[in-house]
Scaffold this active site. Structure first.
Site: not given
Ligand code: ADE
Ligand code: ZN
Length: 316
Positions: A14, A194, A197, A275
């Site tokens: 990721h 994703h 989150e 990330d």
């Molecule tokens: N943590 C994240 N969540 C969603 N989109 C992203 N694009 C880059 N980082 C991201």
């Molecule tokens: Zn991400």
């Protein structure tokens, strides 16, 4: 002090290449491409890296990506990231990039993809780092735009192995992209998204049931739904968790509140990832270090997390 964490062989699953754009390279590319920046220097830019939520980060992230203009820029970005992998014993990586971030501002589709692909190949040959690229759709844009992007990508199908879904999660559920993911799967691509989150557990169910993803990116809000946890454990669906990101974007107030080790102990196949390391304060090893410091992660747990990352690889 943390040599043992750095030395663990790991995979990163990721990582947004645009999020590995360090301020120094950002300024160098701005100069090379004659792009005017709103920040006078690197330190001022770095001091702007304080976010209350995902959207505040994304606004800056897209602004930063504007310095990426040429194939060489994308090569340099990717190569710099691979050097970090080498230094941290990341032996395999499956990075994302967002084609629409670049085509939307007039960069021809193939510019980014060819630069990234060339660097990943050199990474394999010169650094021994295996990899597979994930083409990620921006979920704040309409599904129609994702379809167009996918069609643009098809002539370069050997350069990526999966599609992904990122950007602003709340209000943009996976169901919005059901048809384009089906199309990508029919063309033989794997899928990740994703989910969970900032968004609720329902988004994770949708990613699994409608997008039929092979892996969930983030997924930490699964902890709110015991039935979902049961499913993740039973089917051993990997979660690509990003601890420093989650604290920087206030998904958790503090690293001591993070649930990754709890998920690990419940049998969920969690992995540790960075990330957007240039924005969140560290690459994979720094994420492991933060878990050791804030959550007293043991050596055995660190080894299990690293092993999970190798087992959760999708690109061959
Ligand atoms: N943590 C994240 N969540 C969603 N989109 C992203 N694009 C880059 N980082 C991201
Ligand atoms: Zn991400």
């Amino acid at each position: 002090m943390y040599d043992w964490l750095n030395a663990l062989p790991k995979a990163e699953l990721h990582l947004h290449l645009e999020g590995s754009l360090e301020p120094e390279l950002l300024f160098a590319l701005a100069e090379r491409n004659k792009v005017a920046l709103p920040w006078p220097d690197v330190d001022t830019l770095r001091s702007a890296y304080a976010f209350n939520n995902l959207q505040e980060f994304l606004d800056l992230y897209y602004r930063g990506a504007d310095v990426l203009r040429t194939e060489q820029d994308f090569y340099d970005l990717t190569w710099a990231y691979l050097q970090r992998c080498k230094a941290q014993n990341v032996i395999h990586t499956e990075p994302f990039y967002d084609p629409q971030t670049h085509t939307e501002r007039g960069i021809p589709f193939e510019v980014a993809l060819q630069g990234i692909d060339a660097a990943l190949r050199d990474g394999r040959e010169q650094l021994g780092i295996t990899s597979g690229l994930i083409l990620s759709f921006l979920r704040h844009l309409p599904e129609e735009e994702a379809f167009k992007t996918f069609e643009q990508a098809l002539p370069y199908r050997d350069a990526f192995f999966a599609v992904g879904l990122d950007s602003s999660e709340l209000g943009h559920p996976p169901s919005k992209f059901e048809r384009v993911f089906q199309r990508a799967r029919e063309e033989g691509f794997l899928a990740v998204a994703h989910a969970g989150e900032e968004g609720p557990p329902e988004y994770i169910w949708e990613a699994l049931d409608l997008l039929k993803v092979n892996r969930i990116d983030h997924g930490v809000r699964a902890a709110e739904d015991p039935r979902l946890i049961e499913r993740l454990v039973e089917e051993q669906i990997p979660l690509t968790v990003c601890p420093l990101s989650n604290t920087k974007l206030c998904v958790f107030d503090d690293m001591s509140q993070h649930n990754i080790l709890e998920l690990l102990e419940r049998g969920v196949k969690v992995t540790v990832n960075s990330d957007d390391p240039a924005y969140f304060g560290g690459y994979v090893t720094e994420n492991f270090m933060a878990l050791h410091e804030a959550l007293q992660m043991t050596r055995e747990q660190a080894e299990r997390l690293a092993r999970n990352s190798l087992e959760a690889r999708l690109a061959r």
